[in-house]
Scaffold this motif. Sequence first.
Motif, PDB file in Angstrom:
ATOM      1  N   PRO A  71       8.344  22.049  -5.623  1.00  0.00           N
ATOM      2  CA  PRO A  71       7.919  22.291  -4.239  1.00  0.00           C
ATOM      3  C   PRO A  71       7.084  23.560  -4.085  1.00  0.00           C
ATOM      4  N   TYR A  72       6.291  23.611  -2.999  1.00  0.00           N
ATOM      5  CA  TYR A  72       5.311  24.670  -2.799  1.00  0.00           C
ATOM      6  C   TYR A  72       5.697  25.527  -1.592  1.00  0.00           C
ATOM      7  N   HIS A  88       6.781  25.865  -7.643  1.00  0.00           N
ATOM      8  CA  HIS A  88       7.857  26.264  -8.537  1.00  0.00           C
ATOM      9  C   HIS A  88       7.745  25.624  -9.909  1.00  0.00           C
ATOM     10  N   GLY A  89       6.921  24.610 -10.028  1.00  0.00           N
ATOM     11  CA  GLY A  89       6.714  23.998 -11.334  1.00  0.00           C
ATOM     12  C   GLY A  89       5.751  24.742 -12.226  1.00  0.00           C
ATOM     13  N   ILE A 111       7.850  29.321 -14.434  1.00  0.00           N
ATOM     14  CA  ILE A 111       8.165  29.132 -13.028  1.00  0.00           C
ATOM     15  C   ILE A 111       7.440  30.155 -12.168  1.00  0.00           C
ATOM     16  N   VAL A 112       6.985  29.717 -10.999  1.00  0.00           N
ATOM     17  CA  VAL A 112       6.355  30.581 -10.000  1.00  0.00           C
ATOM     18  C   VAL A 112       7.227  30.526  -8.751  1.00  0.00           C
ATOM     19  N   ARG A 113       7.858  31.635  -8.431  1.00  0.00           N
ATOM     20  CA  ARG A 113       8.800  31.653  -7.309  1.00  0.00           C
ATOM     21  C   ARG A 113       8.136  31.977  -5.986  1.00  0.00           C
ATOM     22  N   ASP A 114       7.129  32.837  -5.985  1.00  0.00           N
ATOM     23  CA  ASP A 114       6.484  33.232  -4.734  1.00  0.00           C
ATOM     24  C   ASP A 114       5.117  33.824  -5.051  1.00  0.00           C
ATOM     25  N   ALA A 115       4.281  33.927  -4.024  1.00  0.00           N
ATOM     26  CA  ALA A 115       2.941  34.504  -4.173  1.00  0.00           C
ATOM     27  C   ALA A 115       2.501  35.030  -2.821  1.00  0.00           C
ATOM     28  N   LEU A 337       0.742  24.858   8.199  1.00  0.00           N
ATOM     29  CA  LEU A 337       0.750  24.374   6.816  1.00  0.00           C
ATOM     30  C   LEU A 337       2.199  24.222   6.365  1.00  0.00           C
ATOM     31  N   VAL A 338       2.515  23.058   5.822  1.00  0.00           N
ATOM     32  CA  VAL A 338       3.867  22.741   5.369  1.00  0.00           C
ATOM     33  C   VAL A 338       3.822  22.469   3.876  1.00  0.00           C
ATOM     34  N   GLY A 339       4.579  23.248   3.117  1.00  0.00           N
ATOM     35  CA  GLY A 339       4.704  23.024   1.688  1.00  0.00           C
ATOM     36  C   GLY A 339       5.934  22.202   1.385  1.00  0.00           C
ATOM     37  N   HIS A 340       5.778  21.173   0.587  1.00  0.00           N
ATOM     38  CA  HIS A 340       6.889  20.272   0.283  1.00  0.00           C
ATOM     39  C   HIS A 340       6.881  19.939  -1.198  1.00  0.00           C
ATOM     40  N   SER A 341       7.727  19.025  -1.588  1.00  0.00           N
ATOM     41  CA  SER A 341       7.906  18.708  -2.999  1.00  0.00           C
ATOM     42  C   SER A 341       6.734  17.949  -3.594  1.00  0.00           C
ATOM     43  N   LEU A 342       5.891  17.335  -2.770  1.00  0.00           N
ATOM     44  CA  LEU A 342       4.765  16.534  -3.273  1.00  0.00           C
ATOM     45  C   LEU A 342       3.417  17.131  -2.928  1.00  0.00           C
ATOM     46  N   GLY A 343       3.377  18.358  -2.455  1.00  0.00           N
ATOM     47  CA  GLY A 343       2.100  18.994  -2.156  1.00  0.00           C
ATOM     48  C   GLY A 343       2.158  19.804  -0.889  1.00  0.00           C
ATOM     49  N   VAL A 344       1.038  19.761  -0.132  1.00  0.00           N
ATOM     50  CA  VAL A 344       0.895  20.559   1.095  1.00  0.00           C
ATOM     51  C   VAL A 344       0.298  19.677   2.174  1.00  0.00           C
ATOM     52  N   ASP A 345       0.841  19.784   3.399  1.00  0.00           N
ATOM     53  CA  ASP A 345       0.320  19.084   4.569  1.00  0.00           C
ATOM     54  C   ASP A 345      -0.153  20.106   5.585  1.00  0.00           C
ATOM     55  N   SER A 346      -1.288  19.832   6.203  1.00  0.00           N
ATOM     56  CA  SER A 346      -1.818  20.655   7.283  1.00  0.00           C
ATOM     57  C   SER A 346      -1.764  19.831   8.560  1.00  0.00           C
ATOM     58  N   ILE A 347      -0.989  20.283   9.523  1.00  0.00           N
ATOM     59  CA  ILE A 347      -0.814  19.547  10.770  1.00  0.00           C
ATOM     60  C   ILE A 347      -1.306  20.400  11.928  1.00  0.00           C
TER      61      ILE A 347
END
Length: 505
Positions: A71-72, A88-89, A111-115, A337-347
């Motif tokens: 997830p992002y 995180h992958g 692993i990348v925890r934050d940026a 912007l929503v980060g989820h397990s399959l990418g990023v959504d912009s709503i």
Amino acid sequence: MSQMRRTRRRENQVRTVHNDAARHFAPADAGRLEPEAPTERTHKTSQRDIAAATSANAAANAWRQPLTRGPYSVKFSRTGRHAVLAGHGGHARVLDLHENRATCDVRPGEIVRDACFLHDERLFAVAQKKYVYVYDDTGAEVHRMQQHLEPEHLEFLPFHFLLASAGHSGFLKYHDVSTGQLVAELNTRLGSARSMAQNPQTAVLALGHGNGVATLWSPAQSKPLARLLCHRGAVDAIACSADGTLLATGGVDGLVKVWDVRAFRPLKEARLPGRAPAHLAFSQSGMLAVTCARSSCVEVYGAARKLRPAAPYLSHRLSDGATGCAAAFRPFEDVLLVGHSLGVDSILAPGSGEAAYDALEGTNPYRTGKQRQTATVRGLLDKLPPETIALGGAGFVGTVERDPAAADRERAALEREANAALSKKLEVKEKKKTRGRSKLRAKLKKRQKNVISKETQALKEKLREKELARKRKRGGGDADAGGDGGGDDAAPTTALDRLFARSRR
């Protein structure tokens, strides 16, 4: 007369231009979703309907970017033009939202925890498995911060040029990116931080811990500025409002609480049925976005002070069964912007952003390279020391410092008044008892035994005089037989009295 007319005409022209400019730049009401009927609910409006009702430029901000290393988590630059994604992958990506393209990709192989971005979008820091790494806009590694061990959360303080990291060992570290020095290394003594947020007005960092406590920190002090017992479980989500007066916390107990930072008291509390909040985010207009763990639904509430889980302002369900991880409002735009397990959504979130930006503070999203350099130099010249980070609020910096001696005297007077009021409050009146023994009276007498006061001194003097009179009366005959002749000085009765009498002779 002609000169006066010309002057008056010029003043009228200036006044007209000023009024027109003020009317043009006056803040207008935010364009929020409004129901047409009392029974209509805004959270049932889909993103397709919102995009169809807006302009083409606004509708272009609604998109979905599938990624495989989720997830992002999502964070924006101060201008709102660029966003950095941390997967995180083992993936970090920088997006240019004006052109809707990726400017650079970093795949460190761990692993990348934050940026987060540093002072501008050309440099960003990434919290990896063991250290914090700094990359430029081309994806090249610039620096490795070995003092930050096992970092889990990152925040950058733009007015102090400080990069803060919360590690797995429970240490909060502040690093000055302009000089390269480690400013502070604070031990929270509460284990690994579950969440971290920054107050944009005071630069105070808020940490959420596993025991349900939220703490506020400053690099100028080794202990927390404040401790709040928020939840009965871990505080997995925490966020600060744009004006710095509200603090939102979310725990594994399913509660979302909104706190007043100025008074440290809860303003609103709501329970999410069957869900636990995983991430919270405030918008510039005061909206609150809630992302829940193991849930594909992201909800936006119109006002944090009027939090109602049954009636959110906006609701968006992620496609393909993706679970939300983080959310962030884009500055100066009505975009989430929503980060989820399959990418990023912009709503689209109508009314969430402010259209006015301050170009002098370096938040111009349309600035050129020269303006970016000027903003960096100006920020370095106006850099604030770490000692200015306090709970004093936005008006703390820039105020005139008072006389230290007068401030100490006033503080001492306040302490004396507080101690007097406390002693008066804790004073216990003795009750007269005719029968039995009073344990409370004995305790009070024992407590007041070694207290020095005027009453105790007078009582001791009276007892001493009685004892001396008793000694004179008892040894008066011996003194006369000895031919002393004086009834005033009694004969020494103890070894200490005889020693003092011998020394006087």
